[in-house]
Scaffold this active site. Sequence first.
Site, PDB file in Angstrom:
ATOM      1  CB  SER A  34      15.329 -29.475  39.621  1.00  0.00           C
ATOM      2  OG  SER A  34      14.583 -30.660  39.631  1.00  0.00           O
TER       3      SER A  34
ATOM      4  CG  ASP B  40      11.526 -29.102  40.039  1.00  0.00           C
ATOM      5  OD1 ASP B  40      12.241 -28.204  39.573  1.00  0.00           O
ATOM      6  OD2 ASP B  40      11.781 -30.315  39.903  1.00  0.00           O
TER       7      ASP B  40
END
Length: 325
Positions: free
Chosen positions: A73, A187
């Site tokens: 991320s 993510d």
Amino acid sequence: MNRPAKRPLTRSRTSNMVGATDVIRRPERIIKLADRSVSLVLGSGGARGLAHIGIIEWLEKAGFEIESIAGSSMGALVGGIYAIGELEAYTHWVKALRQIDVLRLLDFSFQKSGLIKGDRIIATLKELTGDRNIEDLPISFTAVATNVNDQKEIWLNHGSLFDAIRASIAIPTIFTPVKYRGKILVDGGLINPIPIAPTLRDKTDLTVAVDLSADPDPRCNDKLPESSRGEQESSSYRRRISHFIDGLQARLVRSSEEEMGLFDVISGAMETMQNTIARFKLASYSPDVTISIPRNSCAFYEFYRAEEMIELGRCHAQRVMQAYL
């Protein structure tokens, strides 16, 4: 902080996909004070990931050589920009976010899979730093994303750097997912917020992991610039982003001040899940060094606090890494 000059290590990469149950143990060894080469693991945590910048800056200034990066991320974003050699340009840009209208970067999506497409943010970063294939970068880099088709993490270490970053930052319901070779990616922090495993075969001296979900720690608060804190509180940018967030929450079914908006529920649930997984990852893989950033240091969308978070990163890096000088 300039472009890294070489790609100093070769790692076996027979596959760019790993299952969640795959575990590789690092052999126990004695860490010497002269050890200088580093595999850096940059965790997920939204705007707290800006602390990664301060940590990298401190490591470089102290003479450590970052030879490998794995990021999830926001960790993938900061680590990838460092690997391409443009962290200084990105740092100047993100610090200036107090003076520009962040709403121009939000390209709202009309798809049911996410509120924001993210194309405008990625295009802006590409224009700022350029793009390269990961395999051509001067240091080893892996971005971690989540493959929702088979519920496993995937290691992205080939192809476009920013395609990998875009997949790794695709927060479910906030950013639209990324289609990659017939797979749907979101993510990386969803399943691996501290991606230590991609670095386990590195031949570096130290593996340094950055945990952005640590317990509250006030020890660095008095070292943050007073002018920065005061400016953040009074800036018109902060008021605009706060109004935007409040308005977004109101549109997403918030019927009273006491009731949490959908935005709060999503972010809180994601953080709770990632924090729990992070504890298991650190216990399972045991990096040589862990730099911990308090999880309450800022909310994941507070990117206007860049200067403060960068300084916080420097502070914690110095406190933890001083023993290895």
